[in-house]
Scaffold this active site. Structure first.
Site, PDB file in Angstrom:
ATOM      1  N   ARG A  30      30.562 -25.559  16.531  1.00 24.23           N
ATOM      2  CA  ARG A  30      31.812 -26.000  15.909  1.00 24.23           C
ATOM      3  C   ARG A  30      31.545 -26.634  14.540  1.00 24.23           C
ATOM      4  O   ARG A  30      30.591 -27.399  14.386  1.00 24.23           O
ATOM      5  CB  ARG A  30      32.543 -26.997  16.822  1.00 24.23           C
ATOM      6  CG  ARG A  30      33.037 -26.321  18.085  1.00 24.23           C
ATOM      7  CD  ARG A  30      33.956 -27.156  18.941  1.00 24.23           C
ATOM      8  NE  ARG A  30      34.051 -26.537  20.253  1.00 24.23           N
ATOM      9  CZ  ARG A  30      34.816 -25.491  20.551  1.00 24.23           C
ATOM     10  NH1 ARG A  30      35.607 -24.973  19.630  1.00 24.23           N
ATOM     11  NH2 ARG A  30      34.803 -24.967  21.762  1.00 24.23           N
ATOM     12  N   ASP A  31      32.399 -26.275  13.587  1.00 24.08           N
ATOM     13  CA  ASP A  31      32.279 -26.816  12.232  1.00 24.08           C
ATOM     14  C   ASP A  31      32.522 -28.326  12.252  1.00 24.08           C
ATOM     15  O   ASP A  31      33.408 -28.820  12.955  1.00 24.08           O
ATOM     16  CB  ASP A  31      33.299 -26.126  11.305  1.00 24.08           C
ATOM     17  CG  ASP A  31      32.988 -26.358   9.838  1.00 24.08           C
ATOM     18  OD1 ASP A  31      32.562 -25.403   9.165  1.00 24.08           O
ATOM     19  OD2 ASP A  31      33.183 -27.500   9.368  1.00 24.08           O
ATOM     20  N   ILE A  32      31.744 -29.040  11.487  1.00 23.29           N
ATOM     21  CA  ILE A  32      31.835 -30.507  11.458  1.00 23.29           C
ATOM     22  C   ILE A  32      33.148 -30.973  10.816  1.00 23.29           C
ATOM     23  O   ILE A  32      33.608 -32.083  11.066  1.00 23.29           O
ATOM     24  CB  ILE A  32      30.606 -31.088  10.705  1.00 23.29           C
ATOM     25  CG1 ILE A  32      30.320 -32.517  11.133  1.00 23.29           C
ATOM     26  CG2 ILE A  32      30.755 -30.958   9.197  1.00 23.29           C
ATOM     27  CD1 ILE A  32      28.953 -33.014  10.689  1.00 23.29           C
ATOM     28  N   HIS A 101      26.735 -17.808   7.100  1.00 26.16           N
ATOM     29  CA  HIS A 101      27.507 -18.202   8.271  1.00 26.16           C
ATOM     30  C   HIS A 101      28.865 -17.536   8.210  1.00 26.16           C
ATOM     31  O   HIS A 101      29.463 -17.421   7.142  1.00 26.16           O
ATOM     32  CB  HIS A 101      27.655 -19.723   8.362  1.00 26.16           C
ATOM     33  CG  HIS A 101      27.994 -20.381   7.065  1.00 26.16           C
ATOM     34  ND1 HIS A 101      27.061 -20.637   6.088  1.00 26.16           N
ATOM     35  CD2 HIS A 101      29.186 -20.823   6.576  1.00 26.16           C
ATOM     36  CE1 HIS A 101      27.652 -21.223   5.061  1.00 26.16           C
ATOM     37  NE2 HIS A 101      28.943 -21.329   5.326  1.00 26.16           N
ATOM     38  N   HIS A 103      32.612 -17.956   9.326  1.00 24.13           N
ATOM     39  CA  HIS A 103      33.597 -18.904   9.848  1.00 24.13           C
ATOM     40  C   HIS A 103      34.538 -18.139  10.782  1.00 24.13           C
ATOM     41  O   HIS A 103      35.077 -17.095  10.392  1.00 24.13           O
ATOM     42  CB  HIS A 103      34.453 -19.484   8.718  1.00 24.13           C
ATOM     43  CG  HIS A 103      33.721 -20.339   7.730  1.00 24.13           C
ATOM     44  ND1 HIS A 103      33.768 -21.714   7.755  1.00 24.13           N
ATOM     45  CD2 HIS A 103      32.932 -20.016   6.677  1.00 24.13           C
ATOM     46  CE1 HIS A 103      33.053 -22.200   6.752  1.00 24.13           C
ATOM     47  NE2 HIS A 103      32.531 -21.190   6.078  1.00 24.13           N
TER      48      HIS A 103
HETATM   49  P1  DGP Z   1      30.668 -22.945   3.332  1.00 21.12           P
HETATM   50  O1  DGP Z   1      31.580 -23.608   2.375  1.00 21.12           O
HETATM   51  O2  DGP Z   1      31.111 -21.515   3.666  1.00 21.12           O
HETATM   52  O3  DGP Z   1      29.207 -22.995   2.924  1.00 21.12           O
HETATM   53  O4  DGP Z   1      30.817 -23.771   4.685  1.00 21.12           O
HETATM   54  C1  DGP Z   1      29.879 -24.646   5.187  1.00 21.12           C
HETATM   55  C2  DGP Z   1      30.488 -25.238   6.425  1.00 21.12           C
HETATM   56  O5  DGP Z   1      29.453 -25.886   7.164  1.00 21.12           O
HETATM   57  C3  DGP Z   1      31.542 -26.294   6.158  1.00 21.12           C
HETATM   58  O6  DGP Z   1      32.792 -25.845   6.688  1.00 21.12           O
HETATM   59  C4  DGP Z   1      31.059 -27.547   6.873  1.00 21.12           C
HETATM   60  C5  DGP Z   1      29.977 -27.027   7.782  1.00 21.12           C
HETATM   61  N1  DGP Z   1      28.854 -27.933   7.965  1.00 21.12           N
HETATM   62  C6  DGP Z   1      28.066 -28.440   6.977  1.00 21.12           C
HETATM   63  N2  DGP Z   1      27.119 -29.238   7.497  1.00 21.12           N
HETATM   64  C7  DGP Z   1      27.320 -29.219   8.853  1.00 21.12           C
HETATM   65  C8  DGP Z   1      26.633 -29.842   9.930  1.00 21.12           C
HETATM   66  O7  DGP Z   1      25.671 -30.591   9.779  1.00 21.12           O
HETATM   67  N3  DGP Z   1      27.118 -29.596  11.184  1.00 21.12           N
HETATM   68  C9  DGP Z   1      28.195 -28.777  11.408  1.00 21.12           C
HETATM   69  N4  DGP Z   1      28.572 -28.602  12.676  1.00 21.12           N
HETATM   70  N5  DGP Z   1      28.841 -28.168  10.401  1.00 21.12           N
HETATM   71  C10 DGP Z   1      28.414 -28.386   9.144  1.00 21.12           C
END
Ligand code: DGP
Length: 115
Positions: A30-32, A101, A103
């Site tokens: 899950r996205d943070i 990644h 989404h």
């Molecule tokens: P992008 O902008 O496409 O590079 O999206 C990066 C995404 O990664 C962003 O929506 C937040 C997520 N993210 C960044 N660091 C972490 C983390 O440490 N844990 C999680 N679960 N998500 C993260």
């Protein structure tokens, strides 16, 4: 050699993340900072910094990411209501983490792709 990001630590479970799926090729968590009720990132376990770095030999891996995305959407109960898959590449797309990644966003009406 590309530099590892925080996502490599998530894959190796060295830092916490809400991992919803993992196999020998991909990890999904899950996205943070969720932008929708369901916001999951599907990443290859192998480090590929941007979409520009995807090789022909990665075709099966990328296909597997799509298959996993669809399975997770079903698991989350959003396969019929709908969802969006996004991969950002470099600055103009707002890529922040240089480990590719996908989404997976859903659980509400996401509106138009480009506002
Ligand atoms: P992008 O902008 O496409 O590079 O999206 C990066 C995404 O990664 C962003 O929506 C937040 C997520 N993210 C960044 N660091 C972490 C983390 O440490 N844990 C999680 N679960 N998500 C993260």
């Amino acid at each position: 050699m590309a530099e590892e990001t925080i996502f490599s630590k998530i894959i190796r479970r060295e830092i916490p993340a809400d991992i919803v799926f993992q196999d020998d090729q991909v990890t999904a968590f899950r996205d943070i900072s969720p932008q929708a009720p369901t916001h999951i990132l599907i990443i290859p376990n192998k480090l590929i910094p941007t979409v520009n770095h995807i090789a022909e030999s990665d075709e099966a891996l990328l296909g597997h990411m799509m298959v996993v995305a669809a399975k997770i959407a079903k698991q989350e109960g959003i396969d019929e209501s709908g969802y969006r898959l996004i991969m950002n590449c470099n600055k103009d797309a707002g890529q922040e983490v240089f480990h590719i990644h996908m989404h997976l966003l859903g659980g509400k009406n996401l509106g138009r792709l480009i506002g």
